[in-house]
Enzyme design. Structure first.
Site, PDB file in Angstrom:
ATOM      1  CB  CYS A  78      -9.010  10.387  16.774  1.00  0.00           C
ATOM      2  SG  CYS A  78      -7.829  10.882  15.512  1.00  0.00           S
ATOM      3  CG  HIS A 170     -12.463   8.960  14.153  1.00  0.00           C
ATOM      4  ND1 HIS A 170     -12.665  10.049  14.972  1.00  0.00           N
ATOM      5  CD2 HIS A 170     -11.324   9.214  13.478  1.00  0.00           C
ATOM      6  CE1 HIS A 170     -11.694  10.929  14.798  1.00  0.00           C
ATOM      7  NE2 HIS A 170     -10.864  10.447  13.897  1.00  0.00           N
ATOM      8  CD  GLU A 172     -15.654   8.868  16.782  1.00  0.00           C
ATOM      9  OE1 GLU A 172     -15.348   7.719  17.172  1.00  0.00           O
ATOM     10  OE2 GLU A 172     -14.825   9.784  16.629  1.00  0.00           O
TER      11      GLU A 172
HETATM   12  N1  GLN Z   1      -4.633  15.302  14.522  1.00  0.00           N
HETATM   13  C1  GLN Z   1      -5.684  15.640  15.452  1.00  0.00           C
HETATM   14  C2  GLN Z   1      -5.129  16.187  16.768  1.00  0.00           C
HETATM   15  O1  GLN Z   1      -3.973  16.335  16.921  1.00  0.00           O
HETATM   16  C3  GLN Z   1      -6.558  14.447  15.739  1.00  0.00           C
HETATM   17  C4  GLN Z   1      -7.358  14.072  14.514  1.00  0.00           C
HETATM   18  C5  GLN Z   1      -8.679  13.454  14.796  1.00  0.00           C
HETATM   19  O2  GLN Z   1      -9.202  13.474  15.913  1.00  0.00           O
HETATM   20  N2  GLN Z   1      -9.285  12.954  13.737  1.00  0.00           N
HETATM   21  O3  GLN Z   1      -5.869  16.458  17.647  1.00  0.00           O
END
Ligand code: GLN
Length: 194
Positions: A78, A170, A172
């Protein structure tokens, strides 16, 4: 093999747990000395703008960037995907990334309707798994050298380029350790990390 999880912000504990369940020694990384003890690195989910600013503050930014360029195995989930992208869309002004992945990642890409969601995805080399997406990026544009491992909503959400693995979702946050196992078996064991 010792794997580090960049521990400046985000779901660090969850990645440490996933690695622990696989029997892999894992440590949180906040300093250059810790970075030099590990042979692979995970960039957690969280807030990419905060993580990159803190990496500068802690003197880790250039060290991590250099390691990635030199073939160090790294996995980002992410926010971690955003941090690994060479180019980003919808970043904040001046937002820096470590780079290494020849992609353009769009931050907060999924629309408001599906801002956060779970869905089954097909991951090449693993099979079906449950993807947890939270204000996730997707891969907007992919350039040469990057392999697509999974897609969702018509966009790549898991990609690999040599030593680098990134997922929009994710693993994790689930009890399925298949993606962490893929990283360890398919990337860490075969890359030239220390
Ligand atoms: N929107 C977040 C960012 O720009 C990422 C979101 C996440 O890691 N769940 O870093």
């Amino acid at each position: 093999m010792k794997v580090g999880v960049l521990a400046l912000q985000g779901d660090v504990r969850e990645h440490l747990n996933s690695l622990g369940w696989l029997g892999v020694e894992a440590i949180p990384v906040r300093r250059v000395t810790e970075l030099n003890e590990i042979s692979a690195l995970i960039l957690p989910g969280g807030e990419s703008t905060t993580i990159s600013k803190l990496a500068r503050t802690f003197g880790l930014f250039d060290e991590i960037k250099k390691k990635i360029q030199n073939g160090f195995p790294v996995y980002g989930s992410c926010a971690g995907m955003i941090l690994l992208a060479d180019r980003i869309v919808d970043g904040i002004r001046g937002q820096e990334t470590f780079g290494g992945l020849n992609i353009t990642a769009r931050r907060n890409a999924f629309g408001r309707q599906v801002d956060s969601f779970e869905g089954e995805i097909e991951f090449k080399g693993i099979g079906r798994l449950n993807g947890v997406f939270i204000r996730a990026p997707w891969v907007e544009k992919i350039e040469s050298g990057v392999e697509i491992l999974a897609t969702s909503h018509g966009h790549p959400v898991a990609v690999r380029q040599g030593n680098i693995l990134a997922t929009s979702f994710h693993p994790e946050l689930t009890e399925d350790n298949a993606v962490h196992r893929y990283f360890i078996d398919q990337i860490c064991q075969t890359s030239k990390g220390k």
